[in-house]
Design a protein around this motif. Structure first.
Motif, PDB file in Angstrom:
ATOM      1  N   MET A   1      31.023  35.393 -19.481  1.00 42.30           N
ATOM      2  CA  MET A   1      30.160  36.290 -18.708  1.00 42.30           C
ATOM      3  C   MET A   1      28.767  35.677 -18.610  1.00 42.30           C
ATOM      4  N   GLU A   2      28.244  35.604 -17.403  1.00 43.09           N
ATOM      5  CA  GLU A   2      26.913  35.030 -17.211  1.00 43.09           C
ATOM      6  C   GLU A   2      26.207  35.738 -16.062  1.00 43.09           C
ATOM      7  N   LYS A   3      24.918  35.534 -15.973  1.00 41.79           N
ATOM      8  CA  LYS A   3      24.143  36.136 -14.897  1.00 41.79           C
ATOM      9  C   LYS A   3      24.350  35.352 -13.606  1.00 41.79           C
ATOM     10  N   LEU A   4      24.359  36.074 -12.498  1.00 41.54           N
ATOM     11  CA  LEU A   4      24.472  35.444 -11.186  1.00 41.54           C
ATOM     12  C   LEU A   4      23.175  34.691 -10.894  1.00 41.54           C
ATOM     13  N   SER A   5      23.278  33.382 -10.737  1.00 42.45           N
ATOM     14  CA  SER A   5      22.086  32.562 -10.521  1.00 42.45           C
ATOM     15  C   SER A   5      21.639  32.615  -9.065  1.00 42.45           C
ATOM     16  N   GLN A   6      20.387  32.248  -8.842  1.00 45.62           N
ATOM     17  CA  GLN A   6      19.861  32.198  -7.481  1.00 45.62           C
ATOM     18  C   GLN A   6      20.586  31.140  -6.661  1.00 45.62           C
ATOM     19  N   GLN A   7      20.999  30.063  -7.298  1.00 45.63           N
ATOM     20  CA  GLN A   7      21.738  29.029  -6.577  1.00 45.63           C
ATOM     21  C   GLN A   7      23.088  29.565  -6.093  1.00 45.63           C
ATOM     22  N   LYS A   8      23.751  30.334  -6.956  1.00 40.48           N
ATOM     23  CA  LYS A   8      25.041  30.888  -6.538  1.00 40.48           C
ATOM     24  C   LYS A   8      24.870  31.940  -5.452  1.00 40.48           C
ATOM     25  N   ILE A   9      23.768  32.667  -5.504  1.00 43.36           N
ATOM     26  CA  ILE A   9      23.478  33.617  -4.424  1.00 43.36           C
ATOM     27  C   ILE A   9      23.380  32.863  -3.095  1.00 43.36           C
ATOM     28  N   LYS A  10      22.698  31.735  -3.101  1.00 42.70           N
ATOM     29  CA  LYS A  10      22.572  30.914  -1.880  1.00 42.70           C
ATOM     30  C   LYS A  10      23.937  30.404  -1.437  1.00 42.70           C
ATOM     31  N   ASP A  11      24.735  29.931  -2.402  1.00 37.87           N
ATOM     32  CA  ASP A  11      26.065  29.403  -2.070  1.00 37.87           C
ATOM     33  C   ASP A  11      26.971  30.493  -1.508  1.00 37.87           C
ATOM     34  N   PHE A  12      26.945  31.668  -2.139  1.00 36.82           N
ATOM     35  CA  PHE A  12      27.817  32.757  -1.691  1.00 36.82           C
ATOM     36  C   PHE A  12      27.357  33.317  -0.344  1.00 36.82           C
ATOM     37  N   LYS A  13      26.053  33.317  -0.133  1.00 39.40           N
ATOM     38  CA  LYS A  13      25.529  33.833   1.134  1.00 39.40           C
ATOM     39  C   LYS A  13      26.007  32.967   2.308  1.00 39.40           C
ATOM     40  N   LYS A  14      26.193  31.691   2.071  1.00 35.85           N
ATOM     41  CA  LYS A  14      26.684  30.796   3.121  1.00 35.85           C
ATOM     42  C   LYS A  14      28.070  31.203   3.608  1.00 35.85           C
ATOM     43  N   LEU A  15      28.829  31.876   2.748  1.00 33.44           N
ATOM     44  CA  LEU A  15      30.187  32.269   3.118  1.00 33.44           C
ATOM     45  C   LEU A  15      30.197  33.349   4.199  1.00 33.44           C
ATOM     46  N   GLN A  16      29.034  33.890   4.538  1.00 28.89           N
ATOM     47  CA  GLN A  16      28.960  34.824   5.653  1.00 28.89           C
ATOM     48  C   GLN A  16      29.190  34.114   6.975  1.00 28.89           C
ATOM     49  N   LEU A  17      29.013  32.799   6.985  1.00 31.91           N
ATOM     50  CA  LEU A  17      29.208  32.014   8.208  1.00 31.91           C
ATOM     51  C   LEU A  17      30.612  31.413   8.217  1.00 31.91           C
ATOM     52  N   LYS A  18      31.282  31.542   9.357  1.00 36.03           N
ATOM     53  CA  LYS A  18      32.671  31.105   9.470  1.00 36.03           C
ATOM     54  C   LYS A  18      32.851  29.635   9.103  1.00 36.03           C
TER      55      LYS A  18
ATOM     56  N   ASN B   1      39.226  41.773 -19.237  1.00 32.30           N
ATOM     57  CA  ASN B   1      40.578  41.338 -19.594  1.00 32.30           C
ATOM     58  C   ASN B   1      41.314  40.627 -18.455  1.00 32.30           C
ATOM     59  N   TYR B   2      40.658  40.445 -17.331  1.00 30.13           N
ATOM     60  CA  TYR B   2      41.328  39.801 -16.198  1.00 30.13           C
ATOM     61  C   TYR B   2      41.295  38.273 -16.269  1.00 30.13           C
ATOM     62  N   ASN B   3      40.623  37.725 -17.251  1.00 37.69           N
ATOM     63  CA  ASN B   3      40.554  36.274 -17.425  1.00 37.69           C
ATOM     64  C   ASN B   3      40.008  35.573 -16.180  1.00 37.69           C
ATOM     65  N   LYS B   4      38.947  36.147 -15.628  1.00 36.21           N
ATOM     66  CA  LYS B   4      38.264  35.557 -14.476  1.00 36.21           C
ATOM     67  C   LYS B   4      36.793  35.323 -14.827  1.00 36.21           C
ATOM     68  N   GLU B   5      36.164  34.406 -14.120  1.00 36.80           N
ATOM     69  CA  GLU B   5      34.728  34.213 -14.299  1.00 36.80           C
ATOM     70  C   GLU B   5      34.010  35.507 -13.916  1.00 36.80           C
ATOM     71  N   LEU B   6      33.187  36.019 -14.830  1.00 36.36           N
ATOM     72  CA  LEU B   6      32.424  37.235 -14.572  1.00 36.36           C
ATOM     73  C   LEU B   6      30.956  36.878 -14.367  1.00 36.36           C
ATOM     74  N   LEU B   7      30.421  37.244 -13.226  1.00 42.22           N
ATOM     75  CA  LEU B   7      29.020  37.010 -12.907  1.00 42.22           C
ATOM     76  C   LEU B   7      28.335  38.366 -12.773  1.00 42.22           C
ATOM     77  N   ILE B   8      27.329  38.587 -13.596  1.00 45.86           N
ATOM     78  CA  ILE B   8      26.652  39.880 -13.657  1.00 45.86           C
ATOM     79  C   ILE B   8      25.372  39.822 -12.814  1.00 45.86           C
ATOM     80  N   ALA B   9      25.180  40.860 -11.998  1.00 47.82           N
ATOM     81  CA  ALA B   9      24.008  40.866 -11.109  1.00 47.82           C
ATOM     82  C   ALA B   9      23.493  42.282 -10.916  1.00 47.82           C
ATOM     83  N   PRO B  10      22.184  42.453 -10.789  1.00 56.09           N
ATOM     84  CA  PRO B  10      21.635  43.764 -10.437  1.00 56.09           C
ATOM     85  C   PRO B  10      21.893  44.043  -8.953  1.00 56.09           C
ATOM     86  N   LEU B  11      21.817  45.300  -8.571  1.00 57.99           N
ATOM     87  CA  LEU B  11      22.041  45.662  -7.178  1.00 57.99           C
ATOM     88  C   LEU B  11      21.063  44.955  -6.236  1.00 57.99           C
TER      89      LEU B  11
END
Length: 242
Positions: free
Chosen positions: A1-18, A61-71
Motif C-alpha cells: 500500500m502506498e500513496k498515489l504519487s503526482q507522477q502516477k497522476i500524470k501517467d493515469f491522466k494520459k489514459l483519458q486520451l485514446k 486481500n485482493y493481492n493487487k497494488e493499492l494506491l491511496i489518494a485523497p478525493l
C-alpha cells in the motif's frame, strides 16, 4: 500500500486520451460496483486499485497494488461529475474470435456513448457475445461507454471493421432495422443471424442499405417521432435471442 504519487497522476491522466490508452493497453475505470465486478470475474486484468484511505481495508486481500489518494487527487483523474472512492487501472479485454453460426449485432456508426454502452449491456443480457462496429462507431473503451455497459464491455467481444463483407456473405441471414420494415414478430428468429442497427440520426448508411435483402421493424402504435436506438436494440435482441 502506498500513496498515489503526482507522477502516477500524470501517467493515469494520459489514459483519458485514446492514443495513450491504446499505446499502454490500459484503462482508468471508476466506481465500486464496476471494479468489484471486474475483480470477481476478470481479476487478471486489474493492475492497480486507486482508493481513498477509508476503503483500503476492504481491498487488502485482493493481492493487487493499492494506491491511496485523497478525493482532491482523484478529482484530477475523474471524468465523472464527482470522483469515486474506488477506482482501478485495468488491462484491455482479451480478444475472442467470432465463430460462424454465432448470432451477432452489427452497428453502423452509433455515436452516443450512452447508447453504445446500453446496447452492449443489453446484448450481454440476451447472450449475444459479439458486436461488429462499422468505422465511425464510437470507441467502446471510452470511459463513458464502459460506465454505461459496466462489466458487459469485458464479456461482449467488440469488432471494428467494414460491415459490407459480412452483409454480402450472409445476406439471407442478415436483417436491417428500418421504420417501414416487416414487423419483427413475423420473422422466425431462427432465420436471423445478424441484426443491423444504424446511426441515431440517419439510420443505416446508403451503401449498407443497398446490400440488405431483409428489412425488419418495430410497429408504431403511438405518435412518437422515433424510437431510441438502444431501446430498439433491446426489443429486437430479445427476439433475436429466442
Amino acid at each position: 500500500m502506498e500513496k498515489l504519487s503526482q507522477q502516477k497522476i500524470k501517467d493515469f491522466k494520459k489514459l483519458q486520451l485514446k492514443k495513450h490508452r491504446n499505446a499502454e493497453q490500459l484503462l482508468y475505470l471508476e466506481g465500486e460496483t464496476l471494479i468489484k465486478d471486474l475483480l470477481g470475474e476478470f481479476p487478471q486484468l486489474i493492475v492497480s486499485l486507486i482508493l481513498t484511505e477509508d476503503k483500503a481495508s476492504e481491498y487488502e486481500n485482493y493481492n493487487k497494488e493499492l494506491l491511496i489518494a485523497p478525493l482532491s487527487d482523484l478529482e484530477k483523474l475523474t471524468q465523472l461529475k464527482t470522483p469515486k472512492k474506488v477506482n482501478a487501472i485495468v488491462k484491455y479485454p482479451k480478444n475472442k474470435p467470432w465463430k460462424n453460426g454465432q448470432k451477432a449485432l452489427l452497428l453502423d456508426q452509433i455515436q452516443d456513448p450512452g447508447n453504445l454502452g446500453t446496447i452492449i449491456r443489453t446484448a450481454d443480457w440476451f447472450g449475444i457475445q459479439h458486436i461488429f462496429c462499422a468505422p465511425g462507431t464510437t470507441d467502446y473503451l471510452s470511459p463513458k461507454v464502459i460506465h454505461a455497459s459496466m462489466a458487459s464491455a469485458f464479456r461482449v467481444q467488440m469488432h471494428y471493421q467494414e460491415l459490407a463483407p459480412l452483409l454480402k456473405k450472409y445476406a439471407d441471414q442478415t436483417y436491417g432495422t428500418f421504420m417501414d420494415g416487416t414487423d419483427f414478430e413475423q420473422i422466425d428468429p431462427n432465420l436471423m443471424q445478424f441484426l443491423v442497427l444504424g446511426h441515431e440520426g440517419h439510420g443505416i448508411s446508403d451503401n449498407l442499405t443497398a446490400l440488405l435483402k431483409n428489412r425488419i421493424g418495430i410497429p408504431q402504435k403511438g405518435n412518437a417521432e422515433s424510437l431510441n436506438v438502444a431501446v430498439a436494440a433491446g426489443i429486437l435482441l430479445q427476439h433475436l435471442s429466442k
